[in-house]
Design a protein around this motif. Structure first.
Motif: not given
Length: 75
Positions: A17-21, A32-35, A40-42, A58-62
Motif C-alpha cells: 500500500d502506498g501513495i503516488v505523487n 510518478y513516484e510510488f512510496e 519498503s518499496l519506492h 526505485g528500490t532493488e530488487p523490483y
C-alpha cells in the motif's frame, strides 16, 4: 492523470500500500513516484519518447510488472 492518490502494488509475497505523487524527475516533466506506507518499496515511472511507461528509479530488487500495474492505476 491524477496528481496524488493511493495505490497498491502486488508483490510475490505481499501487497504494498502506498501513495503516488506526480513529480518532475531527471528531465521528465510528468513522472510518478510510488512510496509504500512502510517505506519498503519506492518506484518512479514515466512515459518515454515512444509513450511507453518505463522505470526511472526505485528500490532493488523490483518486479517489472509493477511498472504496468502502477501505470494502470495512474490512467
Amino acid at each position: 492523470m491524477k496528481q496524488q492518490f493511493e495505490a497498491i502494488l502486488t508483490g510475490s509475497d505481499a501487497s504494498y500500500d502506498g501513495i503516488v505523487n506526480q513529480i518532475t524527475f531527471d528531465g521528465f516533466a510528468s513522472a510518478y513516484e510510488f512510496e509504500s506506507i512502510d517505506n519498503s518499496l519506492h518506484l518512479i515511472i514515466a512515459k518515454d519518447d515512444d509513450g511507453k511507461w518505463v522505470r526511472l528509479a526505485g528500490t532493488e530488487p523490483y518486479m517489472s510488472s509493477w511498472v504496468d500495474e502502477l501505470a494502470q492505476q495512474i490512467i
